[in-house]
Design a protein around this motif. Sequence first.
Motif, short mmCIF file in Angstrom:
data_model
loop_
_atom_site.label_atom_id
_atom_site.label_comp_id
_atom_site.label_asym_id
_atom_site.label_seq_id
_atom_site.Cartn_x
_atom_site.Cartn_y
_atom_site.Cartn_z
N GLN A 197 0.82 -1.21 0.00
CA GLN A 197 0.00 0.00 0.00
C GLN A 197 0.85 1.26 0.00
O GLN A 197 0.42 2.32 -0.46
CB GLN A 197 -0.91 0.01 1.23
CG GLN A 197 -1.92 -1.12 1.26
CD GLN A 197 -2.80 -1.08 2.49
OE1 GLN A 197 -2.91 -0.05 3.16
NE2 GLN A 197 -3.43 -2.19 2.81
N LYS A 198 2.07 1.15 0.53
CA LYS A 198 2.96 2.31 0.61
C LYS A 198 4.35 1.89 0.20
O LYS A 198 4.94 0.99 0.79
CB LYS A 198 2.96 2.88 2.04
CG LYS A 198 3.80 4.12 2.23
CD LYS A 198 3.70 4.63 3.67
CE LYS A 198 4.55 5.87 3.87
NZ LYS A 198 4.49 6.37 5.28
N ASN A 218 -2.93 -2.24 -5.06
CA ASN A 218 -3.34 -1.75 -3.74
C ASN A 218 -2.49 -0.59 -3.24
O ASN A 218 -2.76 -0.04 -2.18
CB ASN A 218 -3.28 -2.89 -2.71
CG ASN A 218 -4.35 -3.93 -2.94
OD1 ASN A 218 -5.53 -3.62 -3.01
ND2 ASN A 218 -3.94 -5.18 -3.09
N LYS A 220 -1.27 2.92 -2.51
CA LYS A 220 -1.88 4.24 -2.43
C LYS A 220 -0.85 5.35 -2.54
O LYS A 220 -1.15 6.44 -3.02
CB LYS A 220 -2.65 4.38 -1.11
CG LYS A 220 -3.84 3.44 -0.98
CD LYS A 220 -4.58 3.66 0.33
CE LYS A 220 -5.79 2.74 0.44
NZ LYS A 220 -6.54 2.96 1.71
N LEU A 221 0.37 5.08 -2.07
CA LEU A 221 1.43 6.09 -2.12
C LEU A 221 2.68 5.48 -2.73
O LEU A 221 3.17 4.44 -2.27
CB LEU A 221 1.74 6.62 -0.71
CG LEU A 221 2.74 7.78 -0.62
CD1 LEU A 221 2.45 8.64 0.61
CD2 LEU A 221 4.19 7.30 -0.55
N ALA A 241 -5.45 1.95 -7.18
CA ALA A 241 -5.63 2.57 -5.86
C ALA A 241 -4.70 3.75 -5.63
O ALA A 241 -4.79 4.42 -4.60
CB ALA A 241 -5.43 1.52 -4.76
N LEU A 242 -3.80 4.03 -6.58
CA LEU A 242 -2.77 5.05 -6.40
C LEU A 242 -3.39 6.43 -6.19
O LEU A 242 -4.12 6.92 -7.04
CB LEU A 242 -1.83 5.07 -7.61
CG LEU A 242 -0.60 5.96 -7.48
CD1 LEU A 242 0.29 5.51 -6.33
CD2 LEU A 242 0.18 5.97 -8.79
N GLU A 243 -3.09 7.05 -5.04
CA GLU A 243 -3.61 8.37 -4.70
C GLU A 243 -2.53 9.44 -4.69
O GLU A 243 -2.79 10.59 -5.02
CB GLU A 243 -4.29 8.33 -3.33
CG GLU A 243 -5.52 7.43 -3.26
CD GLU A 243 -6.16 7.42 -1.88
OE1 GLU A 243 -5.62 8.11 -0.97
OE2 GLU A 243 -7.19 6.75 -1.70
N GLN A 244 -1.31 9.08 -4.29
CA GLN A 244 -0.22 10.04 -4.20
C GLN A 244 0.99 9.51 -4.95
O GLN A 244 1.46 8.41 -4.68
CB GLN A 244 0.18 10.28 -2.73
CG GLN A 244 -0.92 10.93 -1.89
CD GLN A 244 -0.51 11.00 -0.43
OE1 GLN A 244 -0.48 9.99 0.27
NE2 GLN A 244 -0.20 12.18 0.04
N ALA A 262 -7.81 7.03 -9.22
CA ALA A 262 -7.83 7.53 -7.84
C ALA A 262 -6.75 8.56 -7.56
O ALA A 262 -6.67 9.08 -6.45
CB ALA A 262 -7.68 6.36 -6.86
N LYS A 264 -4.89 11.57 -6.71
CA LYS A 264 -5.31 12.87 -6.18
C LYS A 264 -4.16 13.86 -6.09
O LYS A 264 -4.38 15.06 -6.21
CB LYS A 264 -5.93 12.68 -4.79
CG LYS A 264 -7.20 11.85 -4.78
CD LYS A 264 -7.73 11.65 -3.36
CE LYS A 264 -8.98 10.79 -3.36
NZ LYS A 264 -9.48 10.55 -1.97
#
Length: 541
Positions: A197-198, A218, A220-221, A241-244, A262, A264
């Motif tokens: 996730q990170k 999965n 996100k960062l 799922a990548l947000e950052q 995703a 942002k």
Amino acid sequence: MSRFKGGCKDSLAGFKVQTAEPTVPYGLLKAARKSGQLNLSGRGLKEVPQNVFRLNIDTPEEAQQNVSFGAADRWWEQTDLTKLLLSSNQITLLSDDIRLLPGLTTLDLHDNQLSSLPSALGELQNLQQLRLSHNQLHSLPVEMCTLENLRSLTLQQNLLENLPEDLGQLVNLTELDVSSNQLKSLPSSFGCLVSLQKVNLCHNQLSGLPDSLARLTNVKLLDCSDNQLTEIPASLSEMLALEQLYLRHNKLRLLPKLPAPALKELYVGNNQIEQLQTEQLSCLSAISLLELRNNKIKIVPEEITLLSTLTPFSMMTPCSVNRLYLQAARIFCCPYIIFSMCLCLFFVEEPEKTDGGDTAMMLPSQARVNVHDIKTLKLLAYSDKQAGSIPEELFDAAADQSIATVNFSKNQLTSVPPRNNQLSDLPSEMQNLTKLRSIILIYNRFKSFPDVLYETLSLETILLANNQVCEVDPSRLMKLTHLSTLDLANNDLLNIPPELGLCTTLRCLSLEGNPFRTPRAAIVAKGTDALMEYLRSRIPT
């Protein structure tokens, strides 16, 4: 004679300094048997004491004594050690005896002097968290890749040049930090880390990213800053799922095309991006923060305004006057406005004249005023002229045209023009920016706190340092119930009203470099909390 020499050889034995085996206070070991946790951080240990490894094997001392036991001293009901903290010591070697602690779920060895790890580490099959940052590791044992329950692996600030090819076996890993190493590539199995996730890969020597990253659905960062990346694989758009995404300080020439649904926040500052293309911008359907500072972008296209989800928008770059590129009319669509060290978008000086005082006949492309660009493209351009000033007629032609882009590059502007040069006021319409959170106005010409800021109730950060502000109204500031940072350093404040201390939402208040006498510099230097308390104490009762 030989017997004598032999006797002399042993005669100093009693004076030799014996290196004592490091020990752990018995009370700590006793408590660890009950709690399952042992913290030996910051004890100057050069090796792990043997009685730590044998904590759950050896019979405790009290069991060897002929004493009766209370309910609290039932050593036979001891708990297996699950958490061992050994950080901030001087440990150079970890023994294979670590296998004697198979119940460990957390092992913290960060900030030591380890240059290698034992293969026995792979026998800790219950391990979930392994912290190895700030050591001197050159490689990792392949056995470590069998830790199928490992959730978090931190390896930043080591000397790793590569990662094991079997790393992909850590299928339950959710956090991986290998930043600040010497990695030049990633193993092909990297994409098998499907639970991640990170991921932090920054401050390495990566020249490319594997397409297998697309399988990390999965994550996100993802931080790939400070590498040598020249392009980003299109497959990253499959990281659903990548947000950052952090890509600062690389060698990118184009904004990556990333239709990640995703995404942002995208940070691509300090690259070599020369233009923003519509195709790349249109992909950023969910973007709320886009950082583009310190690139080579000349013009911001109107399509930037189609990013309806955009909140902060940063293109601030330390630039000289003749390299200032800013979106003018459209900039107020972005709730994060940066005017730091920027001249107002209209530079004015006396118009140039020919030797005879008349304007010579020229082709449209040679004209000082390009009416087509102004009316059709909403572009006010006067670039590559090597001019020392901007002609007045240029501004006359643009007066009613809702200019979107200004380009005054490649000139020789050496002074600030006398009209509309540095910001001294803000339009009242700014109060309609109901989502504006931050505004940076440092290095301008404000002589008073802009009235419209008192009415912009969503503001959280106001930076007004290095202006000429001479007063501030606390009663109006108190309306800004979200304001947490206020920077008024290096202005002309002769008086600090005590009521400023009633602005209780402030967490950072900067007043240094103003000519006021009270509060004294010593109080200001103590920080915001002390300063606010002082101001409140000065309010008349």
